[in-house]
Write an enzyme that holds these catalytic residues in place. Structure first.
Site, short mmCIF file in Angstrom:
data_model
loop_
_atom_site.label_atom_id
_atom_site.label_comp_id
_atom_site.label_asym_id
_atom_site.label_seq_id
_atom_site.Cartn_x
_atom_site.Cartn_y
_atom_site.Cartn_z
CD GLU A 1 16.65 -14.48 2.92
OE1 GLU A 1 16.14 -15.35 3.90
OE2 GLU A 1 17.85 -13.58 3.30
CG ASP B 1 -2.06 1.27 1.48
OD1 ASP B 1 -2.35 1.14 0.25
OD2 ASP B 1 -1.55 1.64 2.49
#
Length: 543
Positions: free
Chosen positions: A258, A205
Protein backbone atom coordinates in the site's frame (compact mmCIF):
# COMPACT_ATOMS: atom_id res chain seq x y z
CA UNK A 1 4.18 -0.44 -8.59
CA UNK A 2 7.87 -0.73 -9.62
CA UNK A 3 8.75 -3.40 -12.14
CA UNK A 4 11.05 -6.30 -11.21
CA UNK A 5 13.79 -4.61 -13.23
CA UNK A 6 13.66 -1.40 -11.19
CA UNK A 7 12.96 -2.68 -7.67
CA UNK A 8 15.84 -1.14 -5.70
CA UNK A 9 16.11 -4.06 -3.28
CA UNK A 10 16.93 -6.59 -5.98
CA UNK A 11 20.48 -5.30 -6.33
CA UNK A 12 21.04 -3.08 -3.27
CA UNK A 13 24.00 -3.17 -0.93
CA UNK A 14 22.63 -2.82 2.59
CA UNK A 15 24.79 -1.99 5.62
CA UNK A 16 23.86 -3.39 9.02
CA UNK A 17 24.16 -0.98 11.94
CA UNK A 18 24.28 -2.49 15.40
CA UNK A 19 23.17 0.62 17.31
CA UNK A 20 24.88 -0.20 20.61
CA UNK A 21 28.25 -0.35 18.90
CA UNK A 22 28.17 2.03 15.94
CA UNK A 23 28.62 5.55 17.36
CA UNK A 24 28.06 7.07 20.81
CA UNK A 25 27.08 10.76 20.84
CA UNK A 26 27.09 11.42 24.60
CA UNK A 27 30.01 9.44 26.02
CA UNK A 28 28.01 6.94 28.07
CA UNK A 29 29.63 4.00 26.28
CA UNK A 30 26.47 2.99 24.42
CA UNK A 31 25.88 3.81 20.77
CA UNK A 32 22.74 5.82 20.03
CA UNK A 33 20.57 7.28 17.28
CA UNK A 34 22.20 10.75 17.26
CA UNK A 35 25.55 8.98 16.88
CA UNK A 36 24.20 7.07 13.89
CA UNK A 37 22.81 10.25 12.34
CA UNK A 38 26.18 11.96 12.65
CA UNK A 39 27.93 9.08 10.85
CA UNK A 40 25.49 8.47 7.99
CA UNK A 41 27.67 10.62 5.72
CA UNK A 42 30.48 8.11 6.18
CA UNK A 43 28.20 5.36 4.88
CA UNK A 44 27.22 7.47 1.90
CA UNK A 45 30.93 7.90 1.21
CA UNK A 46 31.43 4.15 1.49
CA UNK A 47 28.87 3.66 -1.25
CA UNK A 48 26.03 1.61 0.25
CA UNK A 49 22.39 2.02 -0.78
CA UNK A 50 20.59 1.44 2.52
CA UNK A 51 21.09 0.69 6.19
CA UNK A 52 19.45 -1.86 8.47
CA UNK A 53 19.33 -1.06 12.18
CA UNK A 54 19.22 -3.77 14.82
CA UNK A 55 16.64 -3.04 17.55
CA UNK A 56 16.59 0.32 19.31
CA UNK A 57 13.24 -0.16 21.07
CA UNK A 58 12.69 0.01 24.85
CA UNK A 59 14.10 -3.17 26.34
CA UNK A 60 15.65 -4.50 29.54
CA UNK A 61 18.50 -5.58 27.24
CA UNK A 62 18.69 -9.18 28.38
CA UNK A 63 19.34 -10.07 24.74
CA UNK A 64 20.80 -6.80 23.44
CA UNK A 65 17.42 -5.35 22.48
CA UNK A 66 15.92 -8.46 20.89
CA UNK A 67 13.72 -8.56 23.99
CA UNK A 68 11.35 -5.74 23.07
CA UNK A 69 9.18 -4.07 25.73
CA UNK A 70 7.51 -1.50 23.41
CA UNK A 71 7.48 -1.72 19.62
CA UNK A 72 6.43 1.92 19.10
CA UNK A 73 9.12 3.79 21.01
CA UNK A 74 12.88 4.25 21.34
CA UNK A 75 14.87 3.06 24.33
CA UNK A 76 16.18 6.10 26.26
CA UNK A 77 19.68 4.60 25.94
CA UNK A 78 19.44 5.31 22.21
CA UNK A 79 17.40 8.52 22.19
CA UNK A 80 13.71 9.11 21.49
CA UNK A 81 11.25 9.15 18.60
CA UNK A 82 12.40 12.65 17.69
CA UNK A 83 15.93 11.31 17.26
CA UNK A 84 14.56 8.50 15.09
CA UNK A 85 12.77 11.01 12.88
CA UNK A 86 15.93 13.12 12.55
CA UNK A 87 17.91 10.02 11.58
CA UNK A 88 15.33 9.09 8.94
CA UNK A 89 15.34 12.64 7.57
CA UNK A 90 19.15 12.72 7.34
CA UNK A 91 19.18 9.36 5.61
CA UNK A 92 16.64 10.59 3.06
CA UNK A 93 18.73 13.69 2.44
CA UNK A 94 21.75 11.48 1.74
CA UNK A 95 19.82 9.10 -0.50
CA UNK A 96 19.98 6.20 1.98
CA UNK A 97 17.02 3.99 2.78
CA UNK A 98 16.52 2.76 6.36
CA UNK A 99 15.31 -0.72 7.31
CA UNK A 100 14.50 -1.44 10.95
CA UNK A 101 14.41 -4.69 12.88
CA UNK A 102 11.10 -6.29 13.80
CA UNK A 103 11.02 -8.99 16.49
CA UNK A 104 7.69 -10.82 16.19
CA UNK A 105 8.47 -14.27 17.61
CA UNK A 106 8.65 -13.06 21.22
CA UNK A 107 8.46 -9.98 23.39
CA UNK A 108 10.33 -9.02 26.53
CA UNK A 109 8.91 -10.25 29.80
CA UNK A 110 8.70 -6.51 30.60
CA UNK A 111 6.20 -5.93 27.77
CA UNK A 112 2.82 -4.72 29.07
CA UNK A 113 1.11 -7.70 27.45
CA UNK A 114 3.19 -10.22 29.36
CA UNK A 115 2.71 -8.45 32.66
CA UNK A 116 -1.03 -8.52 31.98
CA UNK A 117 -0.84 -12.22 31.11
CA UNK A 118 0.84 -13.03 34.43
CA UNK A 119 -1.72 -11.01 36.38
CA UNK A 120 -4.76 -12.39 34.56
CA UNK A 121 -4.15 -16.07 35.16
CA UNK A 122 -4.94 -19.25 33.22
CA UNK A 123 -7.55 -19.33 30.44
CA UNK A 124 -7.66 -15.53 30.21
CA UNK A 125 -7.64 -13.56 26.93
CA UNK A 126 -4.38 -11.98 28.11
CA UNK A 127 -2.68 -15.38 28.29
CA UNK A 128 -3.90 -16.23 24.80
CA UNK A 129 -1.41 -13.70 23.44
CA UNK A 130 1.43 -16.01 24.54
CA UNK A 131 1.99 -19.76 24.67
CA UNK A 132 1.03 -20.94 28.14
CA UNK A 133 0.46 -24.60 28.93
CA UNK A 134 -0.16 -26.77 31.96
CA UNK A 135 2.76 -28.91 33.01
CA UNK A 136 3.06 -32.65 32.88
CA UNK A 137 3.02 -35.06 35.80
CA UNK A 138 0.49 -35.44 38.59
CA UNK A 139 1.22 -31.97 39.99
CA UNK A 140 2.14 -30.26 36.70
CA UNK A 141 5.71 -29.82 37.85
CA UNK A 142 7.26 -31.11 34.62
CA UNK A 143 7.55 -28.89 31.50
CA UNK A 144 4.79 -29.40 28.89
CA UNK A 145 7.31 -31.02 26.55
CA UNK A 146 11.04 -31.48 26.09
CA UNK A 147 11.73 -28.49 23.84
CA UNK A 148 15.08 -26.79 24.40
CA UNK A 149 16.01 -23.11 24.23
CA UNK A 150 18.52 -22.19 21.54
CA UNK A 151 20.42 -20.39 24.29
CA UNK A 152 20.65 -23.61 26.29
CA UNK A 153 18.45 -25.30 28.85
CA UNK A 154 14.70 -25.96 28.73
CA UNK A 155 12.41 -23.76 26.63
CA UNK A 156 9.70 -23.57 29.32
CA UNK A 157 9.47 -21.50 32.50
CA UNK A 158 6.95 -22.06 35.28
CA UNK A 159 5.03 -19.10 36.75
CA UNK A 160 3.57 -18.69 40.23
CA UNK A 161 0.14 -20.16 39.41
CA UNK A 162 1.74 -23.33 38.10
CA UNK A 163 1.43 -22.87 34.33
CA UNK A 164 4.43 -22.78 32.02
CA UNK A 165 5.25 -20.36 29.18
CA UNK A 166 7.36 -21.10 26.12
CA UNK A 167 10.58 -19.21 25.44
CA UNK A 168 12.58 -20.59 22.53
CA UNK A 169 15.26 -18.04 23.40
CA UNK A 170 16.02 -16.49 26.79
CA UNK A 171 13.67 -16.90 29.75
CA UNK A 172 13.08 -13.14 29.43
CA UNK A 173 11.69 -13.62 25.89
CA UNK A 174 8.25 -15.29 26.04
CA UNK A 175 7.04 -16.55 22.65
CA UNK A 176 3.93 -14.93 21.23
CA UNK A 177 0.95 -17.02 20.15
CA UNK A 178 0.53 -16.31 16.45
CA UNK A 179 -2.75 -18.23 16.37
CA UNK A 180 -4.20 -15.23 18.24
CA UNK A 181 -6.01 -12.69 16.01
CA UNK A 182 -5.07 -10.00 18.54
CA UNK A 183 -1.35 -10.70 18.05
CA UNK A 184 -1.74 -10.55 14.27
CA UNK A 185 -3.64 -7.27 14.38
CA UNK A 186 -1.09 -5.75 16.77
CA UNK A 187 1.83 -6.38 14.45
CA UNK A 188 0.01 -5.00 11.42
CA UNK A 189 -0.45 -1.85 13.51
CA UNK A 190 3.27 -1.84 14.40
CA UNK A 191 4.18 -2.16 10.72
CA UNK A 192 2.04 0.84 9.85
CA UNK A 193 3.48 2.89 12.73
CA UNK A 194 7.01 2.67 11.32
CA UNK A 195 6.00 2.76 7.66
CA UNK A 196 4.17 6.01 8.34
CA UNK A 197 7.39 7.41 9.81
CA UNK A 198 9.20 6.60 6.58
CA UNK A 199 11.15 3.40 7.09
CA UNK A 200 11.95 1.45 3.93
CA UNK A 201 11.07 -1.90 5.44
CA UNK A 202 11.74 -4.50 8.09
CA UNK A 203 14.27 -7.22 8.75
CA UNK A 204 12.15 -9.86 10.44
CA UNK A 205 13.86 -11.65 13.31
CA UNK A 206 13.35 -15.43 13.57
CA UNK A 207 11.02 -15.29 10.59
CA UNK A 208 10.83 -19.08 10.51
CA UNK A 209 9.68 -19.43 14.12
CA UNK A 210 6.32 -17.73 14.56
CA UNK A 211 4.08 -20.77 14.11
CA UNK A 212 4.50 -23.91 16.21
CA UNK A 213 3.12 -27.33 15.38
CA UNK A 214 -0.32 -27.51 16.99
CA UNK A 215 0.28 -30.81 18.77
CA UNK A 216 3.40 -29.53 20.61
CA UNK A 217 4.93 -32.96 20.26
CA UNK A 218 8.06 -33.79 22.19
CA UNK A 219 11.32 -32.87 20.53
CA UNK A 220 14.29 -33.47 22.79
CA UNK A 221 17.12 -32.27 20.57
CA UNK A 222 19.30 -29.45 21.82
CA UNK A 223 18.64 -26.06 20.30
CA UNK A 224 21.46 -24.48 18.34
CA UNK A 225 22.25 -20.81 18.04
CA UNK A 226 21.66 -19.98 14.39
CA UNK A 227 22.73 -23.22 12.86
CA UNK A 228 19.93 -24.80 10.88
CA UNK A 229 16.75 -26.48 11.93
CA UNK A 230 17.67 -29.86 13.31
CA UNK A 231 20.67 -32.06 14.00
CA UNK A 232 21.42 -34.63 11.33
CA UNK A 233 19.07 -37.59 11.64
CA UNK A 234 16.55 -35.76 13.81
CA UNK A 235 12.90 -35.50 12.81
CA UNK A 236 11.64 -32.13 11.49
CA UNK A 237 11.46 -29.68 14.39
CA UNK A 238 7.92 -28.73 15.40
CA UNK A 239 8.79 -25.13 16.20
CA UNK A 240 10.63 -24.00 13.05
CA UNK A 241 9.58 -23.42 9.43
CA UNK A 242 5.96 -24.42 9.83
CA UNK A 243 3.81 -23.75 6.78
CA UNK A 244 1.54 -21.39 8.70
CA UNK A 245 4.15 -18.62 8.75
CA UNK A 246 3.50 -17.87 5.10
CA UNK A 247 -0.06 -16.70 5.70
CA UNK A 248 1.34 -14.06 8.07
CA UNK A 249 3.82 -12.74 5.53
CA UNK A 250 1.23 -12.60 2.78
CA UNK A 251 -0.83 -10.32 5.02
CA UNK A 252 2.21 -8.17 5.79
CA UNK A 253 3.19 -7.93 2.12
CA UNK A 254 -0.26 -6.57 1.28
CA UNK A 255 0.25 -3.87 3.90
CA UNK A 256 3.66 -2.85 2.56
CA UNK A 257 2.39 -2.78 -1.00
CA UNK A 258 0.00 0.00 0.00
CA UNK A 259 3.00 2.29 0.53
CA UNK A 260 5.08 3.98 -2.16
CA UNK A 261 8.83 3.68 -2.47
CA UNK A 262 9.34 -0.06 -2.59
CA UNK A 263 9.06 -0.98 1.13
CA UNK A 264 10.49 -4.43 1.84
CA UNK A 265 10.45 -7.43 4.18
CA UNK A 266 13.69 -9.33 4.82
CA UNK A 267 13.60 -12.81 6.36
CA UNK A 268 16.08 -13.93 8.96
CA UNK A 269 15.21 -17.58 8.37
CA UNK A 270 17.71 -20.34 9.09
CA UNK A 271 15.99 -22.73 6.70
CA UNK A 272 17.32 -25.48 4.47
CA UNK A 273 17.16 -26.76 1.78
CA UNK A 274 17.26 -23.75 -0.53
CA UNK A 275 13.90 -24.41 -2.15
CA UNK A 276 12.32 -24.40 1.29
CA UNK A 277 13.87 -21.01 2.07
CA UNK A 278 12.70 -19.69 -1.31
CA UNK A 279 9.09 -20.13 -0.16
CA UNK A 280 9.63 -17.04 2.04
CA UNK A 281 10.36 -14.85 -1.01
CA UNK A 282 7.51 -15.86 -3.28
CA UNK A 283 5.96 -12.90 -5.13
CA UNK A 284 3.26 -12.26 -2.50
CA UNK A 285 5.45 -12.75 0.57
CA UNK A 286 8.83 -11.34 1.55
CA UNK A 287 11.29 -9.60 -0.75
CA UNK A 288 14.59 -10.98 0.54
CA UNK A 289 15.91 -13.82 2.71
CA UNK A 290 19.48 -13.96 3.96
CA UNK A 291 21.54 -16.66 2.26
CA UNK A 292 22.96 -18.24 5.41
CA UNK A 293 23.84 -21.40 3.53
CA UNK A 294 26.38 -19.32 1.58
CA UNK A 295 27.70 -17.78 4.81
CA UNK A 296 28.22 -21.28 6.23
CA UNK A 297 29.96 -22.74 3.16
CA UNK A 298 33.65 -23.74 3.53
CA UNK A 299 36.30 -21.63 1.80
CA UNK A 300 36.65 -23.97 -1.16
CA UNK A 301 35.81 -23.69 -4.86
CA UNK A 302 33.49 -26.63 -5.37
CA UNK A 303 31.22 -26.13 -2.31
CA UNK A 304 30.92 -22.42 -3.08
CA UNK A 305 29.99 -23.04 -6.70
CA UNK A 306 27.36 -25.57 -5.62
CA UNK A 307 25.76 -23.27 -3.05
CA UNK A 308 25.75 -20.33 -5.46
CA UNK A 309 24.04 -22.49 -8.09
CA UNK A 310 21.56 -24.09 -5.70
CA UNK A 311 20.43 -20.93 -3.95
CA UNK A 312 20.32 -18.82 -7.11
CA UNK A 313 18.20 -21.42 -8.89
CA UNK A 314 15.81 -21.81 -5.95
CA UNK A 315 15.22 -18.07 -5.76
CA UNK A 316 14.94 -17.65 -9.51
CA UNK A 317 12.18 -20.27 -9.51
CA UNK A 318 10.01 -17.87 -7.48
CA UNK A 319 11.20 -14.68 -9.21
CA UNK A 320 13.32 -13.48 -6.29
CA UNK A 321 16.92 -12.27 -6.09
CA UNK A 322 19.49 -14.01 -3.94
CA UNK A 323 20.60 -12.04 -0.90
CA UNK A 324 24.27 -12.63 -0.06
CA UNK A 325 25.83 -12.17 3.37
CA UNK A 326 29.12 -13.09 5.08
CA UNK A 327 28.85 -11.49 8.53
CA UNK A 328 26.27 -10.11 10.94
CA UNK A 329 25.71 -9.50 14.65
CA UNK A 330 25.03 -13.20 15.33
CA UNK A 331 28.07 -14.92 13.81
CA UNK A 332 31.85 -14.78 14.17
CA UNK A 333 33.13 -12.11 11.77
CA UNK A 334 34.31 -13.59 8.50
CA UNK A 335 37.74 -11.96 8.84
CA UNK A 336 38.21 -14.30 11.82
CA UNK A 337 36.08 -17.25 10.74
CA UNK A 338 38.19 -17.70 7.60
CA UNK A 339 41.39 -17.71 9.64
CA UNK A 340 40.77 -21.29 10.76
CA UNK A 341 41.47 -24.46 8.76
CA UNK A 342 39.00 -25.02 5.93
CA UNK A 343 36.16 -27.34 6.88
CA UNK A 344 36.12 -26.74 10.63
CA UNK A 345 32.60 -26.29 12.03
CA UNK A 346 31.55 -22.69 12.47
CA UNK A 347 32.30 -21.52 16.01
CA UNK A 348 29.64 -19.93 18.21
CA UNK A 349 31.98 -17.45 19.81
CA UNK A 350 35.70 -17.42 20.63
CA UNK A 351 37.33 -16.48 23.91
CA UNK A 352 40.47 -16.58 26.00
CA UNK A 353 41.92 -20.08 25.99
CA UNK A 354 40.17 -21.10 22.77
CA UNK A 355 42.20 -21.91 19.64
CA UNK A 356 42.95 -18.57 18.01
CA UNK A 357 42.71 -17.81 14.28
CA UNK A 358 45.47 -16.89 11.86
CA UNK A 359 44.62 -13.18 11.76
CA UNK A 360 46.51 -12.35 8.55
CA UNK A 361 45.13 -15.37 6.70
CA UNK A 362 41.62 -14.60 7.89
CA UNK A 363 41.76 -11.05 6.59
CA UNK A 364 43.32 -12.14 3.28
CA UNK A 365 40.53 -14.66 2.70
CA UNK A 366 37.87 -12.24 3.93
CA UNK A 367 38.91 -9.62 1.38
CA UNK A 368 38.80 -12.27 -1.35
CA UNK A 369 35.44 -13.58 -0.15
CA UNK A 370 33.97 -10.08 -0.09
CA UNK A 371 35.05 -9.34 -3.67
CA UNK A 372 33.51 -12.62 -4.75
CA UNK A 373 30.25 -11.86 -2.93
CA UNK A 374 29.92 -8.29 -4.20
CA UNK A 375 30.28 -9.49 -7.80
CA UNK A 376 27.35 -11.92 -7.55
CA UNK A 377 23.95 -10.91 -8.98
CA UNK A 378 21.44 -9.98 -6.32
CA UNK A 379 21.53 -7.96 -3.13
CA UNK A 380 24.36 -7.96 -0.58
CA UNK A 381 24.53 -7.17 3.12
CA UNK A 382 27.57 -5.78 4.92
CA UNK A 383 28.00 -5.83 8.69
CA UNK A 384 29.37 -2.72 10.35
CA UNK A 385 33.14 -2.78 10.63
CA UNK A 386 33.79 -5.40 7.99
CA UNK A 387 34.76 -2.59 5.64
CA UNK A 388 37.61 -1.92 8.09
CA UNK A 389 38.67 -5.56 8.09
CA UNK A 390 37.67 -5.85 11.75
CA UNK A 391 38.30 -9.27 13.23
CA UNK A 392 36.29 -10.85 16.01
CA UNK A 393 37.34 -9.66 19.46
CA UNK A 394 38.50 -13.11 20.59
CA UNK A 395 39.97 -12.26 23.98
CA UNK A 396 37.15 -10.50 25.81
CA UNK A 397 37.42 -11.42 29.49
CA UNK A 398 34.54 -13.71 30.35
CA UNK A 399 33.49 -11.37 33.15
CA UNK A 400 32.43 -8.82 30.51
CA UNK A 401 30.25 -11.18 28.48
CA UNK A 402 26.61 -10.16 28.12
CA UNK A 403 25.23 -12.62 25.58
CA UNK A 404 22.61 -14.80 27.34
CA UNK A 405 24.02 -17.82 25.50
CA UNK A 406 27.11 -17.67 27.73
CA UNK A 407 25.21 -18.25 30.98
CA UNK A 408 22.40 -20.44 29.66
CA UNK A 409 24.83 -22.81 27.94
CA UNK A 410 26.69 -23.31 31.21
CA UNK A 411 29.66 -21.38 29.76
CA UNK A 412 29.93 -23.87 26.88
CA UNK A 413 29.22 -21.22 24.21
CA UNK A 414 31.19 -17.95 24.33
CA UNK A 415 28.35 -16.32 22.41
CA UNK A 416 28.18 -13.31 20.12
CA UNK A 417 29.79 -10.48 22.06
CA UNK A 418 33.01 -10.76 20.05
CA UNK A 419 31.40 -9.45 16.86
CA UNK A 420 29.57 -6.66 18.69
CA UNK A 421 32.46 -4.65 20.15
CA UNK A 422 32.12 -0.89 19.43
CA UNK A 423 33.70 0.37 16.21
CA UNK A 424 37.00 2.26 15.89
CA UNK A 425 36.62 5.48 13.91
CA UNK A 426 39.72 7.46 15.00
CA UNK A 427 42.94 5.78 16.11
CA UNK A 428 44.08 8.40 18.63
CA UNK A 429 40.71 9.47 20.08
CA UNK A 430 39.03 8.24 23.27
CA UNK A 431 37.30 4.88 22.64
CA UNK A 432 38.93 5.03 19.18
CA UNK A 433 36.36 7.64 18.16
CA UNK A 434 33.35 5.53 19.08
CA UNK A 435 32.31 8.30 21.47
CA UNK A 436 33.67 11.41 23.17
CA UNK A 437 34.76 9.46 26.27
CA UNK A 438 36.77 6.30 26.95
CA UNK A 439 33.65 4.33 27.84
CA UNK A 440 32.45 1.45 25.66
CA UNK A 441 29.89 -1.13 26.73
CA UNK A 442 32.25 -3.94 25.70
CA UNK A 443 36.03 -3.53 25.97
CA UNK A 444 37.77 -2.59 22.72
CA UNK A 445 41.03 -4.44 21.94
CA UNK A 446 44.20 -2.36 21.83
CA UNK A 447 44.71 -3.41 18.20
CA UNK A 448 41.53 -1.52 17.22
CA UNK A 449 43.67 1.55 16.54
CA UNK A 450 45.24 -0.02 13.46
CA UNK A 451 41.78 -0.73 12.01
CA UNK A 452 40.35 2.76 12.63
CA UNK A 453 38.71 4.48 9.69
CA UNK A 454 41.06 7.48 9.81
CA UNK A 455 44.05 5.13 9.44
CA UNK A 456 42.54 3.60 6.27
CA UNK A 457 40.70 6.40 4.46
CA UNK A 458 42.71 7.39 1.39
CA UNK A 459 45.30 4.65 1.94
CA UNK A 460 45.83 2.57 -1.19
CA UNK A 461 45.34 -1.11 -0.49
CA UNK A 462 43.50 -0.63 2.80
CA UNK A 463 40.45 -2.79 3.38
CA UNK A 464 38.26 0.31 3.56
CA UNK A 465 39.43 1.57 0.17
CA UNK A 466 39.01 -1.95 -1.27
CA UNK A 467 35.35 -1.89 -0.21
CA UNK A 468 34.85 1.61 -1.60
CA UNK A 469 36.35 0.63 -4.92
CA UNK A 470 34.31 -2.57 -5.08
CA UNK A 471 31.04 -0.79 -4.36
CA UNK A 472 31.82 1.88 -6.95
CA UNK A 473 32.62 -0.72 -9.63
CA UNK A 474 29.66 -2.89 -8.66
CA UNK A 475 27.35 0.05 -9.30
CA UNK A 476 29.12 1.14 -12.47
CA UNK A 477 28.92 -2.36 -13.99
CA UNK A 478 25.42 -3.13 -12.70
CA UNK A 479 26.66 -6.35 -11.11
CA UNK A 480 23.72 -6.64 -8.72
CA UNK A 481 21.32 -6.72 -11.66
CA UNK A 482 23.60 -8.83 -13.84
CA UNK A 483 23.70 -12.46 -14.88
CA UNK A 484 26.23 -15.06 -13.76
CA UNK A 485 27.86 -17.49 -16.17
CA UNK A 486 30.55 -19.91 -15.03
CA UNK A 487 33.98 -20.12 -16.63
CA UNK A 488 35.79 -23.46 -16.88
CA UNK A 489 38.81 -23.47 -14.58
CA UNK A 490 41.08 -25.87 -12.69
CA UNK A 491 39.44 -27.52 -9.66
CA UNK A 492 40.90 -25.10 -7.12
CA UNK A 493 39.85 -21.95 -8.99
CA UNK A 494 36.37 -20.46 -9.16
CA UNK A 495 35.58 -18.04 -11.96
CA UNK A 496 32.45 -16.52 -13.46
CA UNK A 497 31.41 -13.69 -15.73
CA UNK A 498 28.91 -11.04 -14.77
CA UNK A 499 28.35 -8.60 -17.59
CA UNK A 500 31.70 -7.46 -18.91
CA UNK A 501 33.63 -8.56 -15.81
CA UNK A 502 35.51 -11.77 -15.15
CA UNK A 503 35.59 -12.62 -11.43
CA UNK A 504 38.22 -15.18 -10.43
CA UNK A 505 39.11 -16.56 -6.99
CA UNK A 506 42.14 -18.79 -6.52
CA UNK A 507 41.89 -21.30 -3.66
CA UNK A 508 44.94 -23.35 -4.68
CA UNK A 509 48.63 -23.22 -3.82
CA UNK A 510 49.76 -22.44 -7.37
CA UNK A 511 49.12 -18.99 -8.86
CA UNK A 512 46.19 -18.94 -11.30
CA UNK A 513 46.36 -17.63 -14.86
CA UNK A 514 44.19 -14.80 -16.15
CA UNK A 515 43.21 -14.63 -19.83
CA UNK A 516 45.80 -12.85 -21.97
CA UNK A 517 43.41 -10.00 -22.74
CA UNK A 518 42.32 -9.46 -19.13
CA UNK A 519 42.53 -5.92 -17.79
CA UNK A 520 42.49 -6.03 -13.99
CA UNK A 521 40.00 -3.62 -12.44
CA UNK A 522 40.36 -4.65 -8.81
CA UNK A 523 42.17 -7.32 -6.79
CA UNK A 524 41.86 -8.27 -3.14
CA UNK A 525 45.69 -8.49 -2.91
CA UNK A 526 48.53 -7.68 -5.33
CA UNK A 527 49.10 -10.11 -8.20
CA UNK A 528 52.42 -11.84 -8.81
CA UNK A 529 55.11 -10.00 -10.76
CA UNK A 530 54.06 -11.85 -13.94
CA UNK A 531 50.35 -11.00 -13.48
CA UNK A 532 49.04 -14.24 -12.02
CA UNK A 533 46.56 -14.58 -9.15
CA UNK A 534 48.03 -15.84 -5.84
CA UNK A 535 46.24 -18.14 -3.42
CA UNK A 536 43.26 -16.70 -1.54
CA UNK A 537 42.90 -13.75 -3.89
CA UNK A 538 39.92 -12.58 -5.95
CA UNK A 539 40.31 -10.48 -9.09
CA UNK A 540 37.82 -8.48 -11.13
CA UNK A 541 39.00 -8.05 -14.72
CA UNK A 542 37.60 -6.76 -18.00
CA UNK A 543 37.88 -9.36 -20.77
Amino acid sequence: MPSPQTDWWRSAVIYQIYPRSFADSNGDGMGDLPGITARLGDLRELGVDAVWLSPFYPSPQHDAGYDVADYRAVDPRFGDLGDADKMLAEARALGLKVIVDLVPNHTSHDHAWFREALAAGPDSPERERYIFRDGRGPDGSEPPNGWQSVFGGPAWERVDDGQWYLHLFDVSQPDLNWDSPEVRAEFVSVLRFWLDRGVAGFRVDVAHGLIKNADFADWHYAGEILGGLAPEGAPPPPMWDQDGVHEIYREWRAVLDEYEGGRILVAEAWVQPADRLARYVRPDEMHQAFNFEYLDTPWSADPLRKVIDTTTAANAAVGAPTTWVLSNHDVVRHATRLGYPVGEPRKHGIGIGDPQPDVALGLRRARAATLQMLALPGSAYLYQGEELGLPEATEIPDSYRQDPAWERSGHAERGRDGCRVPLPWEADAPSYGFGPADASWLPQPAVWAEYALDRQRGVTGSTYELYRAALRLRAAHGLGAGTLSWVDTPADVLAFRNGGLLVLTNFGDAPAELPLNARVQLASEPLTADGRVPQDVTVWARV
